[in-house]
Design a protein around this motif. Sequence first.
Motif, mmCIF file in Angstrom:
data_model
loop_
_atom_site.group_PDB
_atom_site.id
_atom_site.type_symbol
_atom_site.label_atom_id
_atom_site.label_comp_id
_atom_site.label_asym_id
_atom_site.label_seq_id
_atom_site.Cartn_x
_atom_site.Cartn_y
_atom_site.Cartn_z
ATOM 1 N N VAL A 258 18.607 -68.528 -16.353
ATOM 2 C CA VAL A 258 19.611 -69.532 -16.003
ATOM 3 C C VAL A 258 20.983 -68.900 -16.266
ATOM 4 N N THR A 259 21.759 -68.697 -15.195
ATOM 5 C CA THR A 259 23.062 -68.033 -15.395
ATOM 6 C C THR A 259 24.162 -69.054 -15.650
ATOM 7 N N GLY A 260 24.066 -70.204 -15.049
ATOM 8 C CA GLY A 260 25.133 -71.210 -15.174
ATOM 9 C C GLY A 260 26.189 -71.029 -14.091
ATOM 10 N N LYS B 10 25.597 -73.929 -24.150
ATOM 11 C CA LYS B 10 24.295 -73.861 -24.832
ATOM 12 C C LYS B 10 23.968 -72.461 -25.341
ATOM 13 N N ARG B 11 24.589 -71.414 -24.760
ATOM 14 C CA ARG B 11 24.203 -70.082 -25.232
ATOM 15 C C ARG B 11 25.301 -69.466 -26.110
ATOM 16 N N PRO C 231 23.877 -64.065 -19.960
ATOM 17 C CA PRO C 231 22.659 -64.852 -19.733
ATOM 18 C C PRO C 231 21.464 -64.220 -20.454
ATOM 19 N N VAL C 232 20.586 -65.076 -20.936
ATOM 20 C CA VAL C 232 19.438 -64.560 -21.710
ATOM 21 C C VAL C 232 18.361 -64.066 -20.743
ATOM 22 N N PRO C 233 18.095 -62.750 -20.713
ATOM 23 C CA PRO C 233 17.173 -62.245 -19.689
ATOM 24 C C PRO C 233 15.710 -62.585 -19.935
#
Length: 592
Positions: free
Chosen positions: A293-295, A381-382, A388-390
């Motif tokens: 999820v990149t946003g 959220k991150r 982004p969390v891969p």
Amino acid sequence: MRRSLGRYDTPRPLSQAVADWAVRSPNDEALEPSSGSGVFILSLAHRLRQLGQKSAIDQLWACDIDSAACTQTIQATGLNKRHIWNADFLSLISTDGINGRKFDCIVGNPPYISLHRMSVEQRQRVSDSVDRLKLDIGRRASLWAYFLSASIHALRLHGRVAFILPESILHAEYALAIVRTFAKSFVRCSLVSLRERCFILDGAAERVVVLLADDFRSVLGQTEISLHECVTADSAISFLTSLRNGTASALPSLNGHAVPHLLPPTAEPIIELATVKQSYQLGDFVDIKIGVVTGADQFFLLSESQREKLKLRRAWLMPVVPRFKECHGLTFCRKDWRSLRDRGQKCWLLAPSPEITAKALLSYLATFPVESKKLNRTFTKRKHWFSPVPGRKAHAFLRYMGTAGPRLAFARFNVNCTNIIHRVYFHKDVSVLKRKAILLSLHSSYSQLSAEFEGRAYGSGVLKLEPSEGRRIRFLLPEKLNKNVIDACFKAANKLMKKGDSTGATAVIDDWLFHGIQSLQAALPRQRLFAVLKTTIQRRLGYPQHFMTAVIHRNGSIDSASENQFSPSTLRNTQSAALKSYPRQIELLQAK
Ligand SMILES: C[S@@+](CC[C@H](N)C(=O)[O-])C[C@H]1O[C@@H](n2cnc3c(N)ncnc32)[C@H](O)[C@@H]1O
């Protein structure tokens, strides 16, 4: 404005059929909680008059948040001004009904506004009603769901509810809670799914389901909910009429997860997939997760030329498959990705580690608008908004949505995907050969049908598979896995897929399974499997031709033109005679 209020007017013949079912006696009092142009009030009045009620209009009440709609309702129906509330229905209703008044029936077509399209005020009113009425559906449902849940509070004992609802009542998670509440509170409940789109003239592709809940009790055990599918509005109207006359045949039951396109119009029992020998569920062998999820895909997905221009180092990015359709075969390898890169596709995902302070990177990050950054819910959220969390490298990709399904491809190198594709992880104990066999088998006709049963059909005809639905897809595996046979089958199917012949690939895989599983033909004759799959896809697409042609081409003996029960034009653009004009002027004269 019509859109923000969810205003789509019900075709009169349909509202009449619903009103005719809902009103049983000339003394019934009825409520329409979102009256729009007043079509349901007209229909209710007509029904009451037919039953011999002389002052029908005095037994009807309406509500609409839109003052113009209230005026329209009054003008169209002659409804007494004191009988219409220009208000938000959810604020108006309490556990004592509306101003202490309850009704024998509640009918209508409530606004279909999803949570993300609701204004701040609409959300607040929803939230207040959830607390005040103790509604058991959370705060993430669409507006229609709150209308439906709240309406029970304004219903007299033994009363009836009849609502025209969006198709999501059959598959939304929140809808299941409502369906269960209704099943517990009414002696009989039916859902009549209508395949023809009723609001095309209003520009909406939404398909509808008519909910009919009969004989309200405050506490009751679990009632079965019956589900019936009607292809055209005309047939739905005839069906509602037959229900009223008590001539309808027995209906199939709604299970935990029902999709209307799986039910044949005659409601005969559908093919049973789980009982076939050598059949397994995908979730027992793999886990399925959404992609990264990149946003802000526009910002994080880059082409090679953008990357070079911005002087972003390769080490700060990772290769991604931008869309599933780029997986042409059963594998996605480095060569496929390079070809995307060289064709200028956005196949790089920016995912820098937080320590990097290189000027080029910081300059690019600084181009993201500050205000949008603050409002972006994913970023908040991150830990690091720009990273982004891969997640873990996937073994394979699963298509999330498409007109046919399911489709999988092995990820043959360290490549990722965003959340428009799912990531598949085989359990550790699944051997390489078995992984290959499973991936192949998921492209068989059997698994395609299973995906139709588990997935969700959207208005446009697209089949969507959420990870939980993907895990429920069933597939077949021969008892003994022969490496040479599987390799040969994989090679042949892969080649056909790459040429765009997915039907051919499926036929090769079906051959392998029907030869490898001796009992399969007897348990599930290939012709029957094709026939059910074909009808199911036809219903979902509302446009059967491309699938039919493909099946005729490969299996001439199976298909015949006569099997095409409804022409594409019936379901796509044109409307049933019943949805076209209605002699409204005559009706108005009658009302006066
Ligand atoms: C789908 S239209 C249906 C109109 C009418 N029932 C029919 O079937 O033709 C939904 C109606 O709900 C009204 N509406 C939207 N939000 C509402 C609310 N919170 N309370 C009452 N009415 C509302 C809209 O103004 C619109 O007229």
